[in-house]
Motif scaffolding. Structure first.
Motif, short mmCIF file in Angstrom:
data_model
loop_
_atom_site.label_atom_id
_atom_site.label_comp_id
_atom_site.label_asym_id
_atom_site.label_seq_id
_atom_site.Cartn_x
_atom_site.Cartn_y
_atom_site.Cartn_z
N PHE A 65 50.59 23.75 -31.84
CA PHE A 65 49.46 22.87 -32.13
C PHE A 65 48.39 23.58 -32.94
CE2 PHE A 65 47.41 19.10 -29.76
CZ PHE A 65 47.63 18.32 -30.88
N SER A 66 48.40 24.89 -32.90
CA SER A 66 47.35 25.63 -33.61
C SER A 66 47.46 25.46 -35.12
CB SER A 66 47.38 27.10 -33.24
OG SER A 66 48.69 27.58 -33.40
N ILE A 98 39.65 15.24 -33.73
CA ILE A 98 39.93 15.14 -32.30
C ILE A 98 38.69 15.57 -31.50
CG2 ILE A 98 41.31 16.08 -30.39
CD1 ILE A 98 43.64 16.30 -32.44
N LEU A 116 35.08 14.05 -28.28
CA LEU A 116 34.79 14.57 -26.94
C LEU A 116 33.36 14.25 -26.53
CD1 LEU A 116 36.36 18.15 -27.09
CD2 LEU A 116 37.18 16.22 -25.75
N PRO A 117 33.15 13.97 -25.24
CA PRO A 117 31.78 13.86 -24.77
C PRO A 117 31.11 15.25 -24.83
CG PRO A 117 33.32 13.50 -22.97
CD PRO A 117 34.13 13.70 -24.20
N SER A 143 32.17 18.49 -22.70
CA SER A 143 33.47 19.01 -23.11
C SER A 143 33.37 19.71 -24.46
CB SER A 143 34.50 17.90 -23.22
OG SER A 143 34.46 17.08 -22.09
N ARG A 201 32.01 23.15 -24.02
CA ARG A 201 33.04 24.07 -23.52
C ARG A 201 34.03 24.43 -24.63
NH1 ARG A 201 32.85 20.53 -19.11
NH2 ARG A 201 34.80 19.55 -19.68
N VAL A 257 36.51 28.16 -26.85
CA VAL A 257 37.96 28.26 -26.95
C VAL A 257 38.39 29.36 -27.93
CG1 VAL A 257 40.04 27.04 -27.77
CG2 VAL A 257 38.51 25.94 -26.14
N CYS A 258 37.87 29.33 -29.14
CA CYS A 258 38.18 30.37 -30.13
C CYS A 258 37.14 30.34 -31.24
CB CYS A 258 39.58 30.18 -30.71
SG CYS A 258 39.74 28.66 -31.68
N LYS A 259 37.18 31.34 -32.09
CA LYS A 259 36.16 31.46 -33.15
C LYS A 259 36.19 30.28 -34.11
CE LYS A 259 35.59 36.44 -33.05
NZ LYS A 259 36.02 37.73 -33.61
N LYS A 270 50.84 15.73 -28.99
CA LYS A 270 50.53 16.69 -30.04
C LYS A 270 51.45 16.50 -31.24
CE LYS A 270 50.99 20.16 -27.10
NZ LYS A 270 50.94 21.54 -26.59
N ILE A 295 44.13 12.33 -26.99
CA ILE A 295 44.12 13.79 -26.83
C ILE A 295 42.75 14.25 -26.34
CG2 ILE A 295 44.29 16.00 -28.04
CD1 ILE A 295 46.39 14.74 -29.85
N ILE A 325 41.85 16.30 -22.74
CA ILE A 325 41.22 17.62 -22.52
C ILE A 325 39.78 17.51 -22.04
CG2 ILE A 325 42.71 18.79 -24.20
CD1 ILE A 325 40.35 18.75 -26.16
N GLU A 326 39.30 16.27 -21.90
CA GLU A 326 37.89 16.03 -21.61
C GLU A 326 37.32 16.86 -20.44
OE1 GLU A 326 36.61 11.85 -21.99
OE2 GLU A 326 35.63 12.17 -20.08
N LYS A 383 38.83 19.35 -18.78
CA LYS A 383 39.66 20.52 -18.52
C LYS A 383 38.91 21.82 -18.81
CE LYS A 383 43.54 18.34 -17.49
NZ LYS A 383 43.14 16.93 -17.51
N VAL A 418 38.35 25.72 -20.22
CA VAL A 418 38.58 26.37 -21.52
C VAL A 418 40.00 26.93 -21.57
CG1 VAL A 418 37.84 28.30 -22.98
CG2 VAL A 418 36.14 26.92 -21.79
N VAL A 463 42.61 24.25 -22.17
CA VAL A 463 42.56 23.74 -23.55
C VAL A 463 43.27 24.72 -24.48
CG1 VAL A 463 41.04 23.10 -25.46
CG2 VAL A 463 40.47 22.39 -23.14
N ARG A 464 43.04 26.02 -24.28
CA ARG A 464 43.72 27.02 -25.12
C ARG A 464 45.23 26.91 -24.97
NH1 ARG A 464 40.08 31.60 -22.99
NH2 ARG A 464 38.30 31.43 -24.40
N PHE A 522 46.66 23.68 -26.65
CA PHE A 522 46.70 23.72 -28.11
C PHE A 522 47.44 24.94 -28.65
CE2 PHE A 522 43.39 20.63 -27.47
CZ PHE A 522 43.45 19.80 -28.58
N GLY A 523 47.86 25.83 -27.75
CA GLY A 523 48.54 27.05 -28.20
C GLY A 523 47.61 27.96 -28.99
N ILE A 524 46.38 28.07 -28.50
CA ILE A 524 45.38 28.87 -29.21
C ILE A 524 45.18 30.21 -28.51
CG2 ILE A 524 42.90 29.03 -29.74
CD1 ILE A 524 42.98 26.01 -30.24
N ASN A 573 42.84 33.28 -27.65
CA ASN A 573 41.42 33.58 -27.57
C ASN A 573 41.10 34.80 -28.43
OD1 ASN A 573 38.80 34.03 -26.83
ND2 ASN A 573 39.29 34.77 -24.76
N ASP A 574 40.29 34.62 -29.46
CA ASP A 574 39.96 35.76 -30.32
C ASP A 574 38.52 36.25 -30.13
OD1 ASP A 574 38.87 33.51 -31.45
OD2 ASP A 574 39.75 33.80 -33.44
N PHE A 575 37.89 35.82 -29.04
CA PHE A 575 36.56 36.35 -28.72
C PHE A 575 36.71 37.63 -27.92
CE2 PHE A 575 35.26 31.74 -28.78
CZ PHE A 575 34.38 31.85 -29.83
N GLU A 603 32.52 35.86 -25.44
CA GLU A 603 32.83 34.65 -24.69
C GLU A 603 31.80 34.43 -23.58
OE1 GLU A 603 36.84 34.13 -23.27
OE2 GLU A 603 36.22 32.43 -22.05
#
Lengths: 382, 165
Positions: free
Chosen positions: A5-6, A16, A20-21, A24, A27, A31-33, B99, B121, B125-126, B128, B130, B133-134, B137-139, B141-143, B148
């Motif tokens: 999915f990335s 997408i 989100l509200p 969310s 938050r 997740v990532c940069k 997805k 979608i 994830i609303e 959920k 962090v 969610v990662r 989405f198959g992400i 974490n690069d922090f 973070e």
């Protein structure tokens, strides 16, 4: 199509995430940069209809121990309460109005909601507590102006009930207050926000007596008050005036022969004629009160803006049960009621609650940082 | 009975063929533009190179119902009926398939369904965490841990009451 999915393009991710509200979305910045950059960017679409509903804020004040103060916010899009860090108020009095929190005495200061950062203005000519207050803009992108109406003054620790306090309007460019005529004398019995409710519709600031049913408006352009009229639907015991999508709405409790009811009226602002368009379902109304008490409905309060009207019980031992009415069609004035979930435990005992509605925009939450950086820079330059 | 002129064949990445009414297929912008490009050609086969058969089937199902409901409720009530159908439609799609579906729909450029899937979608994830969610989405974490922590601290109030299922 088995790619992870990335590999979603950032456009697709943005579409997408924009659905989100707000909680969310906040938050999602962790997740990532890439997501952080995307969401906090000024070009991130924030006007999605999911986030176009006003939040309901409850700030509980304990009169001796401020560590017992608590702040809660209800996000109607996620249908949940959030426990906020307690607003650091400068006094025992605070007022919320769209996107800002105010402290009016002993000095006047304001802060963006959810991002406490207090700015002090030049002092009011008449310092006061519990006034009516509204935020308005001279031009779409200009700095916010404030109008302060009525309120009560303390003289030597006593409330001065005789003084009709002048209206004061804040000019953000000059950091000065302009004095305007006070609220008409008809409103004299009780000049604080305890007994008055207000609604800003266009350039008219309406003031309504919750128990007196007098109504008048202050014209922000000509700076004069209109003549005082009476707005009293049959059997109404007390009511609140609310601005919903540029429509004036009255919300109040009626004591009809068949029993109590909580109703909504659409008001014609030209002649103050009213037409009822909604009524709270009986089970919701009874769910707001403790059936043991005689004057059990007296502590109901009502705030609202845009498309939502919140009704709640201000009694602490009830844990502030609330319900919300969504006005689904402005022209047909159709509405839909639902219960608001209970406040998250623990809820402390408060001596006073400050309640208000405000829009919350993700942009306000993220812009703060750049503004702060710029403000710091300006301070350093001074 | 519709003539074969009103049909088009959609070919999935595995080579599976789906015969579809033009009224349905025309909701897919990509099919429309491919057919316009080769106007006059008798061959009405559109290859959807990167879309798996199961997603082609889902997309056809959605637009078939969309077209039928629109015809049936011309006088009004279409939006309500469509919402009802969308709810059922989403119930039979598993969270992982959502997805794949959003990428397929994005590729085929089908606005109505795109909106439905994006919203589904987002809804998923609303509430959920962090971490969830990662994973979803198959992400990666690069922090750094400090970065973070700082981001979380900034809006700490938004992290209450999430679940990890």
């Amino acid at each position: 199509m088995s790619e992870p999915f990335s590999t979603l393009s950032s456009d697709l991710t943005e579409l997408i995430l924009s659905r989100l509200p707000i909680p969310s979305l906040l938050r999602a910045t962790a997740v990532c940069k890439t997501w952080h950059t995307l969401i906090t960017s000024p070009s991130f679409p924030t006007s999605h209809h999911h986030n176009n509903h006003p939040w309901f804020f409850l700030h509980g004040l304990h009169n001796t121990s401020s560590k017992n103060n608590q702040s809660f916010a209800f996000d109607p899009s996620s249908d949940c309460w959030l426990r906020l860090p307690s607003f650091p108020l400068h006094s025992h009095d605070g007022i919320g109005s769209n996107s800002f929190l105010f402290s009016t005495a002993p000095s006047f200061s304001f802060s963006p909601l959810l991002k406490p950062r207090w700015t002090f203005t030049s002092p009011l000519r008449f310092s006061r507590i519990s006034p009516l207050l509204a935020v308005f803009f001279h031009a779409p992108s200009s700095k916010p102006s404030f109008i302060v109406v009525a309120g009560v003054r303390f003289i030597g620790g006593l409330v001065d009930i005789e003084d009709r306090l002048a209206v004061e309007i804040y000019n953000p460019c000059l950091d000065s207050w302009e004095l305007c005529p006070p609220l008409p004398p008809d409103f004299r019995s009780g000049n604080s926000s305890q007994t008055l409710s207000s609604a800003l519709v266009g350039r008219k600031f309406f003031v309504f007596g919750i128990y007196s049913f007098f109504v008048s408006f202050f014209d922000l352009d000509s700076l004069v008050w209109s003549r005082v009229m009476t707005l009293r639907p049959p059997d109404v015991v007390f009511a609140f005036l609310i601005a919903c999508n540029d429509m004036l709405v009255l919300a109040g409790l009626c004591n009809e022969a068949r029993g109590p009811s909580f109703n909504l009226w659409r008001i014609d602002e030209k002649n103050m004629e009213f037409g009822q368009f909604g009524s709270m379902p009986q089970d919701l109304l009874l769910g707001l009160v403790d059936s043991e008490e005689g004057d059990k409905f007296a502590s109901l309060k009502c705030v609202g803006m845009r498309n939502l009207i919140y009704v709640f019980n201000e009694e602490y031992h009830q844990k502030y049960p609330a319900c919300v009415c969504e006005i689904t069609s402005v022209s047909a004035a159709k509405c839909r009621w639902r219960r608001v979930p209970q406040l998250p435990s623990p809820v402390n005992k408060f001596h006073k609650v400050i309640s208000f509605c405000s829009m919350v925009s993700p942009r306000d939450l993220f812009l703060g940082r750049e503004e702060e950086a710029r403000d710091l820079q300006e301070d350093a330059d001074d | 009975m519709a003539s074969t002129d009103d049909k088009v064949i959609l070919k999935s990445s595995e080579g599976e063929c789906f015969e579809v009414d033009m009224a349905v297929a025309s909701h897919l912008q990509i099919v429309k533009s491919v057919l316009e490009d080769c106007e006059g050609s008798s061959d009405k086969v559109v290859s959807l190179f990167i879309v798996e058969a199961k997603y082609v089937a889902m997309i056809i199902e959605y637009y078939k119902n969309y077209v039928e409901l629109k015809e049936k409720h011309e006088e009004g009530g279409f939006e309500e009926k469509l919402k009802e159908f969308e709810k059922q439609f989403l119930e039979q799609i598993d969270k992982k398939e959502l997805k794949g579906l959003v990428m397929a729909v994005n590729y085929l450029n089908a606005p109505a369904l795109f909106d439905v899937v994006c919203t589904a979608i987002a809804k998923h994830i609303e509430n959920k965490s962090v971490e969830y969610v990662r994973e979803y989405f198959g992400i990666v974490n690069d922090f750094t841990a400090e970065e973070e922590a700082q981001i979380r601290e900034e809006h700490r109030w938004a992290y209450d009451g999430v679940n990890d299922d």
